[in-house]
Each structure stands twice: as structure tokens, then as C-alpha cells.
Motif scaffolding. Structure first.
Motif, PDB file in Angstrom:
ATOM      1  N   HIS A   1     111.393  18.014  10.969  1.00 50.43           N
ATOM      2  CA  HIS A   1     111.011  18.045  12.382  1.00 50.43           C
ATOM      3  C   HIS A   1     110.036  16.929  12.761  1.00 50.43           C
ATOM      4  O   HIS A   1     110.192  16.293  13.801  1.00 50.43           O
ATOM      5  CB  HIS A   1     110.407  19.416  12.717  1.00 50.43           C
ATOM      6  N   ARG A   2     109.039  16.679  11.923  1.00 50.89           N
ATOM      7  CA  ARG A   2     108.030  15.676  12.267  1.00 50.89           C
ATOM      8  C   ARG A   2     107.881  14.605  11.197  1.00 50.89           C
ATOM      9  O   ARG A   2     106.868  13.917  11.121  1.00 50.89           O
ATOM     10  CB  ARG A   2     106.675  16.355  12.523  1.00 50.89           C
ATOM     11  N   GLY A   3     108.897  14.470  10.368  1.00 51.65           N
ATOM     12  CA  GLY A   3     108.890  13.394   9.398  1.00 51.65           C
ATOM     13  C   GLY A   3     107.795  13.523   8.351  1.00 51.65           C
ATOM     14  O   GLY A   3     107.395  14.627   7.962  1.00 51.65           O
ATOM     15  N   ALA A   4     107.289  12.383   7.922  1.00 52.28           N
ATOM     16  CA  ALA A   4     106.322  12.337   6.835  1.00 52.28           C
ATOM     17  C   ALA A   4     105.046  13.097   7.149  1.00 52.28           C
ATOM     18  O   ALA A   4     104.370  13.590   6.241  1.00 52.28           O
ATOM     19  CB  ALA A   4     106.003  10.881   6.494  1.00 52.28           C
ATOM     20  N   ASP A   5     104.699  13.199   8.420  1.00 52.65           N
ATOM     21  CA  ASP A   5     103.447  13.855   8.778  1.00 52.65           C
ATOM     22  C   ASP A   5     103.425  15.316   8.327  1.00 52.65           C
ATOM     23  O   ASP A   5     102.386  15.839   7.938  1.00 52.65           O
ATOM     24  CB  ASP A   5     103.209  13.754  10.284  1.00 52.65           C
ATOM     25  N   GLU A   6     104.575  15.983   8.352  1.00 50.22           N
ATOM     26  CA  GLU A   6     104.651  17.354   7.837  1.00 50.22           C
ATOM     27  C   GLU A   6     104.295  17.393   6.358  1.00 50.22           C
ATOM     28  O   GLU A   6     103.606  18.304   5.892  1.00 50.22           O
ATOM     29  CB  GLU A   6     106.061  17.920   8.022  1.00 50.22           C
ATOM     30  N   ILE A   7     104.791  16.411   5.624  1.00 52.91           N
ATOM     31  CA  ILE A   7     104.579  16.374   4.172  1.00 52.91           C
ATOM     32  C   ILE A   7     103.136  16.007   3.854  1.00 52.91           C
ATOM     33  O   ILE A   7     102.516  16.580   2.955  1.00 52.91           O
ATOM     34  CB  ILE A   7     105.570  15.385   3.538  1.00 52.91           C
ATOM     35  N   MET A   8     102.589  15.075   4.617  1.00 47.82           N
ATOM     36  CA  MET A   8     101.207  14.653   4.393  1.00 47.82           C
ATOM     37  C   MET A   8     100.221  15.796   4.626  1.00 47.82           C
ATOM     38  O   MET A   8      99.120  15.805   4.065  1.00 47.82           O
ATOM     39  CB  MET A   8     100.893  13.473   5.300  1.00 47.82           C
ATOM     40  N   GLU A   9     100.605  16.765   5.464  1.00 48.16           N
ATOM     41  CA  GLU A   9      99.740  17.905   5.760  1.00 48.16           C
ATOM     42  C   GLU A   9      99.825  19.015   4.719  1.00 48.16           C
ATOM     43  O   GLU A   9      99.050  19.976   4.765  1.00 48.16           O
ATOM     44  CB  GLU A   9     100.120  18.488   7.128  1.00 48.16           C
ATOM     45  N   HIS A  10     100.746  18.889   3.767  1.00 43.60           N
ATOM     46  CA  HIS A  10     100.923  19.964   2.793  1.00 43.60           C
ATOM     47  C   HIS A  10      99.697  20.092   1.888  1.00 43.60           C
ATOM     48  O   HIS A  10      99.000  19.117   1.600  1.00 43.60           O
ATOM     49  CB  HIS A  10     102.177  19.700   1.951  1.00 43.60           C
ATOM     50  N   GLU A  11      99.471  21.307   1.422  1.00 44.53           N
ATOM     51  CA  GLU A  11      98.314  21.621   0.576  1.00 44.53           C
ATOM     52  C   GLU A  11      98.212  20.706  -0.646  1.00 44.53           C
ATOM     53  O   GLU A  11      97.113  20.345  -1.079  1.00 44.53           O
ATOM     54  CB  GLU A  11      98.413  23.084   0.117  1.00 44.53           C
ATOM     55  N   PHE A  12      99.348  20.315  -1.225  1.00 41.32           N
ATOM     56  CA  PHE A  12      99.323  19.486  -2.431  1.00 41.32           C
ATOM     57  C   PHE A  12      98.616  18.161  -2.190  1.00 41.32           C
ATOM     58  O   PHE A  12      98.010  17.596  -3.108  1.00 41.32           O
ATOM     59  CB  PHE A  12     100.751  19.240  -2.933  1.00 41.32           C
ATOM     60  N   PHE A  13      98.677  17.645  -0.975  1.00 39.82           N
ATOM     61  CA  PHE A  13      98.083  16.352  -0.664  1.00 39.82           C
ATOM     62  C   PHE A  13      96.695  16.478  -0.033  1.00 39.82           C
ATOM     63  O   PHE A  13      96.169  15.492   0.488  1.00 39.82           O
ATOM     64  CB  PHE A  13      99.002  15.550   0.263  1.00 39.82           C
ATOM     65  N   ARG A  14      96.117  17.677  -0.090  1.00 39.28           N
ATOM     66  CA  ARG A  14      94.787  17.864   0.479  1.00 39.28           C
ATOM     67  C   ARG A  14      93.802  16.891  -0.189  1.00 39.28           C
ATOM     68  O   ARG A  14      93.752  16.776  -1.418  1.00 39.28           O
ATOM     69  CB  ARG A  14      94.310  19.304   0.277  1.00 39.28           C
ATOM     70  N   GLY A  15      93.030  16.208   0.614  1.00 42.40           N
ATOM     71  CA  GLY A  15      92.035  15.283   0.097  1.00 42.40           C
ATOM     72  C   GLY A  15      92.516  13.856  -0.040  1.00 42.40           C
ATOM     73  O   GLY A  15      91.712  12.952  -0.289  1.00 42.40           O
ATOM     74  N   VAL A  16      93.839  13.604   0.101  1.00 44.99           N
ATOM     75  CA  VAL A  16      94.358  12.238  -0.001  1.00 44.99           C
ATOM     76  C   VAL A  16      93.891  11.434   1.213  1.00 44.99           C
ATOM     77  O   VAL A  16      94.037  11.866   2.359  1.00 44.99           O
ATOM     78  CB  VAL A  16      95.902  12.240  -0.075  1.00 44.99           C
ATOM     79  N   GLN A  17      93.347  10.279   0.962  1.00 46.14           N
ATOM     80  CA  GLN A  17      92.912   9.387   2.032  1.00 46.14           C
ATOM     81  C   GLN A  17      94.032   8.384   2.296  1.00 46.14           C
ATOM     82  O   GLN A  17      94.089   7.306   1.693  1.00 46.14           O
ATOM     83  CB  GLN A  17      91.603   8.691   1.645  1.00 46.14           C
ATOM     84  N   TRP A  18      94.903   8.746   3.189  1.00 47.17           N
ATOM     85  CA  TRP A  18      96.144   8.001   3.392  1.00 47.17           C
ATOM     86  C   TRP A  18      95.901   6.565   3.844  1.00 47.17           C
ATOM     87  O   TRP A  18      96.670   5.664   3.478  1.00 47.17           O
ATOM     88  CB  TRP A  18      97.014   8.732   4.413  1.00 47.17           C
ATOM     89  N   ASP A  19      94.862   6.335   4.605  1.00 42.87           N
ATOM     90  CA  ASP A  19      94.634   4.998   5.166  1.00 42.87           C
ATOM     91  C   ASP A  19      94.167   3.983   4.133  1.00 42.87           C
ATOM     92  O   ASP A  19      94.244   2.777   4.379  1.00 42.87           O
ATOM     93  CB  ASP A  19      93.607   5.064   6.303  1.00 42.87           C
ATOM     94  N   ILE A  20      93.677   4.443   2.989  1.00 46.96           N
ATOM     95  CA  ILE A  20      93.143   3.501   2.002  1.00 46.96           C
ATOM     96  C   ILE A  20      93.824   3.643   0.639  1.00 46.96           C
ATOM     97  O   ILE A  20      93.252   3.298  -0.398  1.00 46.96           O
ATOM     98  CB  ILE A  20      91.616   3.655   1.847  1.00 46.96           C
TER      99      ILE A  20
END
Length: 375
Positions: free
Chosen positions: A315-334
Motif C-alpha cells: 500500500h505505501r511501499g518501502a515506508d511500510e517496511i521501514m516502520e516495522h519493529e525489526f528496523f526500530r532504531g535504524v537511522q535511514w538518512d545516514i
């Protein structure tokens, strides 16, 4: 980097051979005689094969687009002016060299072929970031697998081999940061696939003759933002591709789920004894993650939803996946600024530059195309 001159190139070694082309490690004999700055050259192995030629030119056009919209985990074309060299039967383009090999080779060096959770999070984050950028440009990758994920000299990843990629209506990229993920215990378990009696998941005859299915020779259509080509590598191909019902960007998220499973447990989840059995498993077999339920297994199960409309990322592409609990704490911009990735290729300094080439490109191509000696 100046224009490529085939007469100036010397071959150091062969990096790989695929269905479309061969990749060589080369250097410039005049401006770089010590081979301190080698690069990869991909060229058409069989110039008489028109379908392979079209695929190589398609890949070059995709890489040209990526060069205009660069991303740290995606390749660019090297050279100025005309990036594609076409002369005396040679059709080639140059790419940065990734000395770390691919993720498949790295996995083979690990105990039980299993990545640690921290390494998994690092690598999957970079792949998600790369796919997010691709999708925002309207490109579905469609051949995500360990062999197509290369390791740069810095230890960061880059995707490779775009000859099966497909332009689709763009999936917008959301500029705002992803919303915090809800706690895992509040997330519903993914639905199991329909039973084999369900007409929507009835196994149809496999359309592929080889493990890597190619769209060449088949009529390719796009309708309502979907592609109907039968493409991919059999262990990573999504159910909707096998069914022939049309597919979109979600095939990349399915392949990401297969990849995450393989990196976690040392094998792919649906491999059978035959291609037909593998396809049947993809359509009907529920994904079974060994051990206790974790945020990682929850991510895998959501990515491997048989129905693409229920798949994480639909539905919302990668943003749905980036919000998943497994990726909590990932600093996507760096992500690209991480100084110590899990694996850094050895010998990436100038003092460890590769041996200079002992044969020029023209001589290499001449020997390659010589008919085999008669018995």
C-alpha cells in the motif's frame, strides 16, 4: 572519467558471466598503468544474439537513469559522453568495481550460512533503501537475490544486474520520516495462504525453461500499473508472477522476504526437488520460520504474504517496511555514513591494488570468439 577507448583497456580478470553479458575487471593502460583504479566492464558475450543485445541496451538505459538520480546503494555508469561503447562487434559499458564480491559468496563463508541479527538489519536496511529509490523512479527490480547484491570497497551494498527491471507507473516516495512501528505483540499474525482447493491459488503449468526466467521472446504488456512478463529466479519469484495475473512493485518485497529468510536460516523457504515443486511451494506452502516468534520472523511472514494486496509494502511501499519493529532504531538518512559495516573487503588500499592486466581487451575478445579446436 573520460570516454572509454577499447584500445586502451587491459583485462585483469573475469568477474562473472551471465545470461546476457560477461563482466571483466579492467584498467587503462595509458592513464592507469599500475591498475590502481580498476573498474568493471560489462559487454555483450554474443553480438549476434539480438534479444541479449536488447537486454544489455535496456540495462544501460536503466543505469543511465540511475546515474542521473544517484543513490549510495545503486550503481552508476562510468565515462563521459556516450556511456555505451559499440565498435567492431563490442557492445559494453563501465561500472564501479565492487571488490567484496556478492552476498552469496559472503554467506557461504559464514557458519551454517547464517547472518547475525545485527548484520541482517544492516544489509536489509540498505536493500530496502535502494529499492525505495528504484520504486520512486518507477523501476521494479524483479531479480533480487544474493548474487545480484554486491559489496563495495567500503563494505556497503549495491544492487546489480538490471536487465530484468521494468518501468512501471511511479510509486511516490514520502519525504517525511517513517511513523514509529507499533509494538510487535499488537500486530496481528499474517494470514495463512488459501488451501490448495482455492481456485485463486491453483498451480498452473510452469512457463519457464530455466532457473532464471526471462521476458525475452515473450510479448510484454503493462496494464493498470502491472507487468505480465514471467521473470525472476525460481526460488525468489512471487506467486502473482507464477499465476500470470500481473504484478507490480510488490514482487521486490516478496523477494526481500525470501532473501531475509535465506540470510536468517541458511536456505530459501520454498525450494523443491524440481522447478514445478518449487513453484507449487511458492503458491501453496506457508512460510515456516524455525524457533520462537520474533520481529524478524514477523517481518519475513508479512513480506511473504501470498496475496500481494496483503503483503507488507503493497500500500505505501518501502515506508511500510521501514516502520516495522525489526528496523526500530535504524537511522535511514545516514546509512551510507556507517563507517564499520559488518564486512569490509580486504586489500582495498592503494598498496593492495590488483595485478595489472596481461592482455589487452581486443586480444581477449579475439580469443573468446575463436571457435573451439577440433578434436
Amino acid at each position: 572519467m573520460p570516454n572509454l577507448d577499447p584500445d586502451d583497456l587491459r583485462v585483469i580478470k573475469t568477474l562473472g558471466k551471465g545470461a546476457t553479458g560477461t563482466v571483466l575487471l579492467v584498467h587503462r593502460s595509458l592513464s592507469d598503468p599500475s591498475a590502481s583504479s580498476p573498474f568493471a566492464l560489462k559487454f555483450l558475450t554474443d553480438p549476434s544474439n539480438s534479444s541479449s543485445r536488447n537486454r544489455l541496451l535496456h540495462e544501460a538505459s536503466v543505469l543511465s537513469l540511475l546515474s542521473s538520480h544517484p543513490h549510495p546503494f545503486l550503481p552508476i555508469l562510468l565515462g563521459s559522453g556516450d556511456h555505451v561503447v559499440s565498435r567492431d562487434g563490442l557492445l559494453a559499458f563501465a561500472l564501479p568495481y565492487c571488490p567484496g564480491g556478492d552476498l552469496h559468496l559472503l554467506q557461504g563463508q559464514l557458519p551454517d550460512r547464517v547472518f547475525s541479527t545485527s548484520s541482517l538489519r544492516f544489509y536489509l536496511s540498505e536493500i530496502v533503501s535502494a529499492l525505495r529509490h528504484l520504486h520512486s523512479l518507477g523501476l521494479a527490480f524483479r531479480d533480487l537475490k544474493p548474487e545480484n547484491i554486491l559489496i563495495q570497497h567500503s563494505g556497503h551494498l549495491t544492487l546489480a544486474d538490471f536487465d530484468l527491471s521494468k518501468q512501471l507507473p511511479r510509486q511516490p516516495s514520502v519525504a517525511s520520516p517513517p511513523r514509529p512501528c507499533s509494538n510487535l505483540k499488537h500486530q496481528p499474525k499474517p494470514k495463512l495462504p488459501p488451501k490448495s482447493t482455492s481456485p485463486g491459488f491453483t498451480l498452473r503449468k510452469a512457463k519457464a525453461a530455466t532457473a532464471r526466467v526471462s521476458p525475452v521472446g515473450r510479448r510484454r504488456r503493462s496494464l493498470m500499473g502491472k507487468s505480465y512478463s514471467f521473470v525472476g529466479t525460481e526460488e525468489y519469484v512471487a506467486p502473482e508472477v507464477i499465476q500470470g495475473d500481473g504484478h507490480g512493485f510488490s514482487v521486490d518485497w516478496w523477494a526481500l522476504g525470501v532473501l531475509a529468510y535465506e540470510m536468517s536460516f541458511g536456505k530459501t523457504p520454498f525450494k523443491g526437488n524440481t522447478k514445478k515443486e518449487t513453484f507449487r511451494n511458492v503458491l501453496l506452502k506457508p512460510v515456516l520460520c524455525p524457533g520462537k516468534r520474533t520481529s524478524l520472523t514477523d517481518l519475513i511472514e508479512r513480506l511473504l504474504a501470498k496475496d500481494p494486496a496483503e503483503r507488507l509494502g503493497y500500500h505505501r511501499g518501502a515506508d511500510e517496511i521501514m516502520e516495522h519493529e525489526f528496523f526500530r532504531g535504524v537511522q535511514w538518512d545516514i546509512l551510507a555514513e556507517v563507517a564499520r559495516p559488518p564486512f569490509i573487503p580486504p586489500g582495498t588500499g592503494e598498496e593492495d591494488s590488483p595485478t595489472t592486466g596481461v592482455v589487452d581487451l581486443a586480444e581477449y575478445l579475439r580469443k573468446l570468439r575463436e571457435p573451439p579446436p577440433s578434436a
